[in-house]
Design a protein around this motif. Sequence first.
Motif, short mmCIF file in Angstrom:
data_model
loop_
_atom_site.label_atom_id
_atom_site.label_comp_id
_atom_site.label_asym_id
_atom_site.label_seq_id
_atom_site.Cartn_x
_atom_site.Cartn_y
_atom_site.Cartn_z
N SER A 123 0.83 -1.21 0.00
CA SER A 123 0.00 0.00 0.00
C SER A 123 0.86 1.26 0.00
N ALA A 124 1.99 1.19 0.71
CA ALA A 124 2.89 2.35 0.73
C ALA A 124 3.47 2.62 -0.65
N ALA A 125 3.79 1.54 -1.38
CA ALA A 125 4.30 1.73 -2.74
C ALA A 125 3.26 2.41 -3.62
N VAL A 176 -1.68 13.59 -0.48
CA VAL A 176 -2.36 12.49 0.18
C VAL A 176 -1.60 11.19 -0.04
N GLY A 177 -1.00 11.02 -1.21
CA GLY A 177 -0.19 9.83 -1.44
C GLY A 177 1.00 9.77 -0.51
N LEU A 178 1.64 10.92 -0.25
CA LEU A 178 2.80 10.96 0.62
C LEU A 178 2.44 10.58 2.05
N ILE A 179 1.39 11.20 2.59
CA ILE A 179 1.07 10.90 3.98
C ILE A 179 0.52 9.48 4.14
N MET A 180 -0.21 8.98 3.15
CA MET A 180 -0.66 7.59 3.23
C MET A 180 0.52 6.64 3.17
N ALA A 181 1.49 6.94 2.31
CA ALA A 181 2.67 6.09 2.20
C ALA A 181 3.46 6.08 3.50
N LEU A 182 3.58 7.22 4.14
CA LEU A 182 4.29 7.28 5.42
C LEU A 182 3.58 6.45 6.49
N VAL A 183 2.26 6.54 6.54
CA VAL A 183 1.50 5.74 7.50
C VAL A 183 1.72 4.25 7.25
N GLN A 184 1.62 3.85 5.99
CA GLN A 184 1.68 2.42 5.67
C GLN A 184 3.09 1.87 5.76
N ALA A 185 4.08 2.69 5.48
CA ALA A 185 5.45 2.20 5.55
C ALA A 185 6.00 2.24 6.97
N ALA A 237 -5.41 9.96 6.93
CA ALA A 237 -4.34 9.08 6.49
C ALA A 237 -4.26 7.79 7.31
N LEU A 238 -4.74 7.83 8.56
CA LEU A 238 -4.72 6.63 9.39
C LEU A 238 -5.67 5.56 8.86
N SER A 239 -6.52 5.91 7.91
CA SER A 239 -7.35 4.89 7.26
C SER A 239 -6.49 3.91 6.47
N GLY A 240 -5.21 4.21 6.32
CA GLY A 240 -4.30 3.28 5.67
C GLY A 240 -4.14 1.97 6.41
N PHE A 241 -4.62 1.87 7.65
CA PHE A 241 -4.60 0.61 8.38
C PHE A 241 -5.62 -0.39 7.82
N VAL A 242 -6.67 0.09 7.17
CA VAL A 242 -7.82 -0.77 6.84
C VAL A 242 -7.44 -1.90 5.90
N GLY A 243 -6.89 -1.57 4.74
CA GLY A 243 -6.58 -2.60 3.75
C GLY A 243 -5.62 -3.66 4.26
N PRO A 244 -4.44 -3.30 4.79
CA PRO A 244 -3.52 -4.32 5.29
C PRO A 244 -4.11 -5.18 6.39
N ALA A 245 -4.90 -4.61 7.30
CA ALA A 245 -5.47 -5.39 8.40
C ALA A 245 -6.47 -6.42 7.88
#
Length: 404
Positions: A140-142, A259-268, A315-323
């Motif tokens: 997701s970070a990629a 938004v891509g940058l902050i999502m990538a930071l959360v996921q990575a 951006a913390l919604s980046g937890f949803v897909g991986p979980a």
Amino acid sequence: MRFADRAVPILLAAVLIDTIGFGIVIPVFPALITRLGQVGIDEATRIAGYMLVAFALAQFVAGPILGSLSDRFGRRPVLIASMLSFGIDYALMAAAPSLAWLFLGRGIAGIAGAIYGPASSVIADVTPPDRRSAAFGYVSAAFGIGFVIGPALGGVIAGLGPRAPFVAAALLALGNAAIMAVAMPETLGREHRRPFVLRDAHIVGAFRPLFDQRIALPLLAVAFLWQLAHQVYPATWAFWATIRFAWSPGAIGLSLAYVGLIMALVQALLVAPVIGRIGDRRALLIGLATGAAGFLAMAIVTAGWQVYAVMLVGALSGFVGPAVNGLLSRMVGPERQGALQGGLGSLGSVAAILSPLMMTQTLAAGVEHGFPGAAFLLAGLLALAALLIVAGRVRGPAPLPAHP
């Protein structure tokens, strides 16, 4: 950062390059549709929704097929063939003389782009079950980093004309295929391969092994509702930003890059330690809660700077897909990962068929009635429904891996 196998960084690089190619073309779609269709921005919004439906319908059919093909022949050949098809398709859209050509191009892109199954299966092949959520976070970070570079680059290249980003995307996709052909190893051993059966290469067949798992169906419902909600961004962002704030393609590209940058930071940086500390379920609850809050806040923003502040929270919604993916991947063996991941991609495609129609029409209706944030309000309500399902139905210990 250490990876379980040398295939993982190569896959992540391929995902990054592919996402850059996809993101490059986003800022110019409004201008290209209005030019080819000779329509206004409001009608172009609806046409864009129909194109997203064509793309998603093709992915719905192709997702489980490509996933099952990767269970039969391995991940590598399916990924390379898809990248080659992507390159040819972007070249086709660069030369499109009419909206009909653009629709055809989106259909081909949907088939070629149904690589969610093979790509995610590479992670499942080489990563222990208890570390998969973190590894899916890197994927997701990629994607997020790709959206940092892609839309920003697309906003710059758009100065050369609305077709120039498609040429750049074609070159990136073809280069991606070449890199994978040279450097990427196969991750699915022959002992784990299974025959390809066309009658099982569909969404029901992909999920059949999950039906006896207690929390599987609630998790699939959560994944579907979240994907319905999250489609508000690709379906309406460029049009909403143009209508609400009169942003240029360059400004739209920069907002997507942010938004891509902050999502990538959360996921990575956050997915692995947070899930490791509090578990998949609690991380999923946090992701859905912040995602819903972000959608609802976006519905009522009145200034451009507020958009950037809301994105930071969401951006913390980046937890949803991986979980969700990490939990579901534990329920099947290695010989079914391609089918499962392809099924998840197909489920996302159902959402991508329905949501653009819902979101673009809701946006258009909201604009007509003086409320351009209507689509984000709808997305927030869908995310809240997913949150309630997790709170009420996804309980107890994590499922054990299924036996082959």
